[in-house]
Motif scaffolding. Structure first.
Motif, PDB file in Angstrom:
ATOM      1  N   ASP A   1      -9.864   2.869  11.397  1.00 21.83           N
ATOM      2  CA  ASP A   1      -8.869   2.575  12.106  1.00 21.83           C
ATOM      3  C   ASP A   1      -8.299   1.373  10.796  1.00 21.83           C
ATOM      4  N   ARG A   2      -8.992   1.361  10.177  1.00 24.37           N
ATOM      5  CA  ARG A   2      -8.244   0.531   8.607  1.00 24.37           C
ATOM      6  C   ARG A   2      -9.280   0.620   7.279  1.00 24.37           C
ATOM      7  N   VAL A   3      -8.101   0.036   6.077  1.00 23.94           N
ATOM      8  CA  VAL A   3      -8.957   0.562   4.887  1.00 23.94           C
ATOM      9  C   VAL A   3      -8.692  -1.001   4.662  1.00 23.94           C
ATOM     10  N   LEU A   4      -9.383  -0.694   3.013  1.00 23.42           N
ATOM     11  CA  LEU A   4      -9.468  -1.883   2.573  1.00 23.42           C
ATOM     12  C   LEU A   4      -9.367  -1.690   0.673  1.00 23.42           C
ATOM     13  N   THR A   5      -8.071  -2.166   0.040  1.00 22.47           N
ATOM     14  CA  THR A   5      -7.998  -1.885  -1.110  1.00 22.47           C
ATOM     15  C   THR A   5      -8.043  -3.007  -2.068  1.00 22.47           C
TER      16      THR A   5
ATOM     17  N   ALA B   1      -6.941  -9.065  -2.189  1.00 23.97           N
ATOM     18  CA  ALA B   1      -7.778  -7.811  -1.827  1.00 23.97           C
ATOM     19  C   ALA B   1      -6.766  -7.514  -0.030  1.00 23.97           C
ATOM     20  N   THR B   2      -6.431  -6.777   0.046  1.00 26.29           N
ATOM     21  CA  THR B   2      -5.728  -6.557   1.035  1.00 26.29           C
ATOM     22  C   THR B   2      -6.391  -4.901   2.423  1.00 26.29           C
ATOM     23  N   VAL B   3      -5.931  -6.031   3.770  1.00 20.63           N
ATOM     24  CA  VAL B   3      -6.398  -4.905   4.562  1.00 20.63           C
ATOM     25  C   VAL B   3      -5.229  -4.172   5.502  1.00 20.63           C
ATOM     26  N   TRP B   4      -5.241  -2.859   5.876  1.00 20.72           N
ATOM     27  CA  TRP B   4      -4.173  -2.520   5.976  1.00 20.72           C
ATOM     28  C   TRP B   4      -4.489  -1.515   7.171  1.00 20.72           C
ATOM     29  N   ASP B   5      -3.607  -0.807   8.518  1.00 25.21           N
ATOM     30  CA  ASP B   5      -4.064  -0.324   9.387  1.00 25.21           C
ATOM     31  C   ASP B   5      -3.822   0.932   8.927  1.00 25.21           C
ATOM     32  N   ALA B   6      -4.888   1.829   8.791  1.00 26.27           N
ATOM     33  CA  ALA B   6      -4.919   3.341   8.475  1.00 26.27           C
ATOM     34  C   ALA B   6      -3.462   4.084   9.101  1.00 26.27           C
ATOM     35  N   SER B   7      -3.807   3.406  10.712  1.00 23.74           N
ATOM     36  CA  SER B   7      -2.320   4.456  11.833  1.00 23.74           C
ATOM     37  C   SER B   7      -1.252   4.526  11.278  1.00 23.74           C
ATOM     38  N   HIS B   8      -1.030   2.945  10.803  1.00 22.42           N
ATOM     39  CA  HIS B   8       1.008   2.685  10.350  1.00 22.42           C
ATOM     40  C   HIS B   8       1.262   2.500   9.173  1.00 22.42           C
ATOM     41  N   GLY B   9       0.174   1.974   8.413  1.00 20.08           N
ATOM     42  CA  GLY B   9       0.452   1.256   7.115  1.00 20.08           C
ATOM     43  C   GLY B   9       0.513   0.359   6.476  1.00 20.08           C
ATOM     44  N   LYS B  10       0.985  -0.404   7.922  1.00 22.11           N
ATOM     45  CA  LYS B  10       1.023  -2.643   7.642  1.00 22.11           C
ATOM     46  C   LYS B  10      -0.001  -2.915   6.833  1.00 22.11           C
ATOM     47  N   VAL B  11      -0.057  -4.258   6.877  1.00 20.54           N
ATOM     48  CA  VAL B  11      -0.886  -4.972   5.818  1.00 20.54           C
ATOM     49  C   VAL B  11      -1.439  -5.488   7.343  1.00 20.54           C
ATOM     50  N   VAL B  12      -2.733  -5.869   8.181  1.00 16.72           N
ATOM     51  CA  VAL B  12      -3.688  -6.735   8.700  1.00 16.72           C
ATOM     52  C   VAL B  12      -3.145  -7.827   8.179  1.00 16.72           C
ATOM     53  N   CYS B  13      -3.946  -8.302   7.185  1.00 12.44           N
ATOM     54  CA  CYS B  13      -3.825  -9.998   6.259  1.00 12.44           C
ATOM     55  C   CYS B  13      -4.284  -9.431   4.920  1.00 12.44           C
ATOM     56  N   MET B  14      -4.117 -10.628   4.145  1.00  8.29           N
ATOM     57  CA  MET B  14      -4.293 -10.369   2.236  1.00  8.29           C
ATOM     58  C   MET B  14      -5.402 -11.295   2.413  1.00  8.29           C
ATOM     59  N   LEU B  15      -6.258 -11.494   1.356  1.00  5.70           N
ATOM     60  CA  LEU B  15      -7.535 -12.144   1.032  1.00  5.70           C
ATOM     61  C   LEU B  15      -6.375 -12.545  -0.391  1.00  5.70           C
ATOM     62  N   ARG B  16      -5.635 -13.822  -0.456  1.00  3.67           N
ATOM     63  CA  ARG B  16      -5.669 -14.525  -2.109  1.00  3.67           C
ATOM     64  C   ARG B  16      -6.410 -15.641  -2.763  1.00  3.67           C
ATOM     65  N   ARG B  17      -8.147 -15.286  -2.176  1.00  2.00           N
ATOM     66  CA  ARG B  17      -8.685 -16.869  -2.605  1.00  2.00           C
ATOM     67  C   ARG B  17      -9.055 -16.448  -3.679  1.00  2.00           C
ATOM     68  N   HIS B  18      -9.060 -15.036  -4.261  1.00  2.00           N
ATOM     69  CA  HIS B  18      -9.686 -14.996  -5.514  1.00  2.00           C
ATOM     70  C   HIS B  18      -8.950 -15.761  -6.896  1.00  2.00           C
ATOM     71  N   ALA B  19     -10.023 -16.204  -7.645  1.00  2.00           N
ATOM     72  CA  ALA B  19      -9.781 -17.389  -8.575  1.00  2.00           C
ATOM     73  C   ALA B  19      -9.200 -16.294  -9.786  1.00  2.00           C
ATOM     74  N   SER B  20      -9.768 -14.931  -9.511  1.00  2.00           N
ATOM     75  CA  SER B  20      -9.639 -14.342 -10.623  1.00  2.00           C
ATOM     76  C   SER B  20      -9.309 -12.869 -10.397  1.00  2.00           C
ATOM     77  N   VAL B  21      -9.142 -11.619 -11.138  1.00  4.65           N
ATOM     78  CA  VAL B  21      -8.704 -10.330 -10.392  1.00  4.65           C
ATOM     79  C   VAL B  21     -10.467  -9.789  -9.545  1.00  4.65           C
ATOM     80  N   ALA B  22      -9.844  -9.300  -8.729  1.00  2.00           N
ATOM     81  CA  ALA B  22     -11.002  -9.114  -7.551  1.00  2.00           C
ATOM     82  C   ALA B  22     -11.641  -7.746  -8.534  1.00  2.00           C
ATOM     83  N   HIS B  23     -12.455  -6.995  -8.947  1.00  2.00           N
ATOM     84  CA  HIS B  23     -13.265  -6.449  -9.589  1.00  2.00           C
ATOM     85  C   HIS B  23     -14.113  -5.284  -8.854  1.00  2.00           C
ATOM     86  N   PHE B  24     -14.679  -6.050  -7.660  1.00  2.00           N
ATOM     87  CA  PHE B  24     -15.671  -4.885  -6.507  1.00  2.00           C
ATOM     88  C   PHE B  24     -15.079  -5.220  -5.308  1.00  2.00           C
TER      89      PHE B  24
END
Length: 251
Positions: free
Chosen positions: A165-169, A176-199
């Protein structure tokens, strides 16, 4: 027709022609490590050519020819009856693993960096250099929704949640962002990484995610519904990757 080695292919000469083509394509083959234990397949991708080779212990070797650019990756469908490969030419090809025939061609807009199959095998998601990820209906090859179609999100990586039902990019950004797979809408975003998210990895129940980057020596475990950070894991050196163990009881 004129085949790649520069000879006309016709009649008996076609066999010799394509034998030479296969030899040239496969001489640069390197092993490509995939988690294919349930299906007992080994996969080799050509470093320079546009081919994929399937090696089954109890069956024939199959060379899959359908790309015109470098093949970047491959993933099997949940039951192993089909596989999908993607390449720099923007083509995404769905294969029948029993016959080695292509059953669906999907044209992505630009080179495809990664792709994932949904748990039920009815959809797949592809992400390209532009930063856009597209969800496709496997049956008809048509897009159902597009995620992150904006500049500044280069080379994203993607994972699909267990329920589909969701995807993570995530990618070369600090969130990092969680998306609703059916409608392509953002569910929530994590902005707490102090550097680039690699994994990033999704927990088996889909309720949590662990993600982090190289430079800040930290990983975060966070709630996938609210993107609220639950725990921060500090290391003494750079982080390279993460795995979820023991059915989600350890990372």
């Amino acid at each position: 027709r004129l085949c790649p080695v520069g000879h006309h292919c016709g009649g008996e000469t076609a066999k010799d022609c394509w034998r030479e083509v296969s030899r040239r394509l496969l001489r640069d083959i390197v092993p490509f490590v995939l988690d294919l234990a349930p299906f007992r397949y080994q996969v080799a991708l050509s470093r320079k050519g546009a081919s994929v080779m399937l090696l089954a212990p109890d069956g024939p070797r199959r060379t899959l020819l359908g790309h015109f650019g470098e093949v970047l990756g491959m993933e099997f469908f949940p039951l192993g009856e089909r596989a999908v490969s993607w390449s720099r030419d923007g083509a995404v090809v769905v294969w029948d693993t029993a016959t080695g025939h292509a059953v669906q061609f999907i044209r992505h807009w630009g080179p495809v960096e990664c792709a994932r199959v949904f748990p039920h095998g009815d959809r797949l998601i592809t992400c390209g250099e532009s930063g856009a990820c597209t969800i496709w209906d496997v049956a008809n090859g048509l897009p159902t929704s597009t995620l992150g179609a904006r500049r500044g999100w280069p080379n994203p990586s993607v994972e699909v949640f267990p329920e589909g039902d969701r995807v993570l990019t995530w990618g070369r950004t600090t969130w990092a962002t969680v998306w609703d797979a059916s409608h392509g809408k953002v569910v929530c975003m994590l902005r707490r990484h102090a550097s680039v998210a690699h994994f990033a990895k999704i927990f088996p129940r889909g309720d949590r995610v662990v993600s982090g980057g190289f430079e800040n020596h930290r990983a975060a475990i966070w709630d996938s519904a609210s993107c609220e950070v639950l725990h921060e894991l500090a290391h003494a050196n750079w982080l390279v990757d993460v795995a979820v163990l023991r059915a989600g009881r350890a990372v």
